[in-house]
Motif scaffolding. Structure first.
Motif, short mmCIF file in Angstrom:
data_model
loop_
_atom_site.label_atom_id
_atom_site.label_comp_id
_atom_site.label_asym_id
_atom_site.label_seq_id
_atom_site.Cartn_x
_atom_site.Cartn_y
_atom_site.Cartn_z
N THR A 21 0.80 -1.21 0.00
CA THR A 21 0.00 0.00 0.00
C THR A 21 0.84 1.27 0.00
O THR A 21 0.32 2.33 -0.31
N SER A 22 2.07 1.20 0.35
CA SER A 22 2.85 2.42 0.48
C SER A 22 3.29 2.95 -0.89
O SER A 22 3.50 2.21 -1.83
N VAL A 23 3.39 4.27 -0.95
CA VAL A 23 3.90 4.96 -2.12
C VAL A 23 5.18 5.65 -1.68
O VAL A 23 5.18 6.43 -0.73
N ARG A 24 6.28 5.34 -2.32
CA ARG A 24 7.55 5.99 -2.02
C ARG A 24 7.66 7.25 -2.87
O ARG A 24 7.45 7.20 -4.08
N VAL A 25 7.99 8.36 -2.23
CA VAL A 25 8.00 9.65 -2.92
C VAL A 25 9.38 10.28 -2.85
O VAL A 25 10.06 10.20 -1.83
N ALA A 26 9.76 10.92 -3.94
CA ALA A 26 10.98 11.72 -3.99
C ALA A 26 10.66 12.98 -4.79
O ALA A 26 9.81 12.95 -5.68
N THR A 27 11.32 14.07 -4.45
CA THR A 27 11.11 15.31 -5.19
C THR A 27 12.44 15.99 -5.48
O THR A 27 13.44 15.73 -4.82
N ASP A 28 12.40 16.85 -6.46
CA ASP A 28 13.55 17.68 -6.80
C ASP A 28 12.99 19.03 -7.27
O ASP A 28 11.88 19.08 -7.81
N TYR A 29 13.73 20.09 -7.04
CA TYR A 29 13.22 21.40 -7.44
C TYR A 29 14.35 22.39 -7.66
O TYR A 29 15.48 22.18 -7.22
N ASP A 30 14.01 23.46 -8.37
CA ASP A 30 14.93 24.56 -8.65
C ASP A 30 15.00 25.45 -7.41
O ASP A 30 14.02 26.10 -7.05
N ARG A 31 16.14 25.45 -6.75
CA ARG A 31 16.29 26.21 -5.51
C ARG A 31 16.21 27.72 -5.73
O ARG A 31 15.97 28.48 -4.79
N SER A 32 16.38 28.17 -6.95
CA SER A 32 16.29 29.62 -7.21
C SER A 32 14.86 30.07 -7.51
O SER A 32 14.59 31.27 -7.58
N ALA A 33 13.94 29.14 -7.67
CA ALA A 33 12.55 29.49 -7.97
C ALA A 33 11.86 30.01 -6.71
O ALA A 33 12.05 29.49 -5.62
N ASN A 34 11.06 31.06 -6.86
CA ASN A 34 10.27 31.61 -5.76
C ASN A 34 8.87 31.01 -5.87
O ASN A 34 8.03 31.51 -6.63
N PHE A 35 8.60 29.96 -5.12
CA PHE A 35 7.35 29.24 -5.23
C PHE A 35 6.15 30.04 -4.72
O PHE A 35 5.01 29.70 -5.03
N ASN A 36 6.40 31.12 -3.98
CA ASN A 36 5.31 31.99 -3.53
C ASN A 36 4.67 32.76 -4.69
O ASN A 36 3.56 33.25 -4.57
N ASN A 37 5.40 32.89 -5.81
CA ASN A 37 4.90 33.62 -6.97
C ASN A 37 3.92 32.80 -7.81
O ASN A 37 3.28 33.34 -8.70
N TYR A 38 3.82 31.52 -7.57
CA TYR A 38 2.98 30.65 -8.39
C TYR A 38 1.63 30.46 -7.72
O TYR A 38 1.53 29.87 -6.65
N LYS A 39 0.59 30.96 -8.38
CA LYS A 39 -0.76 30.90 -7.81
C LYS A 39 -1.77 30.24 -8.76
O LYS A 39 -2.84 29.84 -8.34
N THR A 40 -1.45 30.19 -10.06
CA THR A 40 -2.38 29.64 -11.04
C THR A 40 -1.72 28.52 -11.82
O THR A 40 -0.49 28.46 -11.93
#
Length: 191
Positions: A21-40
């Motif tokens: 039943t478990s789902v193993r998750v991994a993520t990666d992201y651009d550390r220079s991106a300002n995720f607060n700017n993304y609303k839509t």
């Protein structure tokens, strides 16, 4: 020794229940991106069309992603801040189990993390010392978020787990995959 014989099947059943039943998750992201700017958001059709799964499963995945993002306060838009794409991979896993266990009085019938063939006790003659083959499909769902203006990948979530072949359970399993992946977005908000 009798307590051990009673405990081992329960531990094995618990392992089966939790590993499937478990789902193993991994993520990666651009550390220079300002995720607060993304609303839509909107879906990136060109990327989604390339996913090698049925259109039914694509729609299930997209509905689940949309639901998760709306719950986080995002708005679906014709002029989005982020574009969402998906792709998938799957592998068939084959496990071979020996049906012999212990001193020859008891045997396991394919009881393992990926398949349950049953427990054979004393007096059951068939299946002894015969290998049992179990197959399952392990799938990986990738959810990509792209900056809509730059057309650059800013975040990727990946969920890996076993897929259900049961049609009734498939939609619930897809929702579980998406929910586990999207728990990690935006970066730094994990529970």
């Amino acid at each position: 020794m009798k307590n051990l014989l009673k405990t081992v099947p329960l531990l094995a059943l618990l392992l089966v229940a939790t590993s499937c039943t478990s789902v193993r998750v991994a993520t990666d992201y651009d550390r220079s991106a300002n995720f607060n700017n993304y609303k839509t958001f909107a879906f990136f059709k060109n990327g989604i069309d390339k996913a090698e799964i049925s259109d039914l499963d694509k729609r299930r995945i997209l509905r689940a992603i949309e639901s998760e993002l709306l719950a986080k306060g995002f708005t679906k838009s014709e002029n989005p801040d982020i574009l969402i794409s998906i792709f998938t991979k799957s592998n068939q896993r084959v496990d071979v189990y020996n049906n012999y266990w212990g001193n020859g009085l008891w045997g396991w019938g394919g009881f393992g993390p990926w398949g349950m063939g049953g427990f054979y006790g004393p007096g059951w003659g068939w299946g002894w010392n015969q290998p049992n083959v179990s197959t399952s499909v392990e799938g990986t769902l990738f959810v990509d978020l792209l900056d809509a203006n730059k057309k650059e990948l800013i975040w990727q979530g990946m969920g890996t787990g076993f897929l259900s072949r049961n049609m009734e359970k498939k939609e619930a399993r897809i929702k579980e995959f998406v929910a586990k992946i999207m728990e990690q977005y935006p970066p730094g908000t994990q529970q």
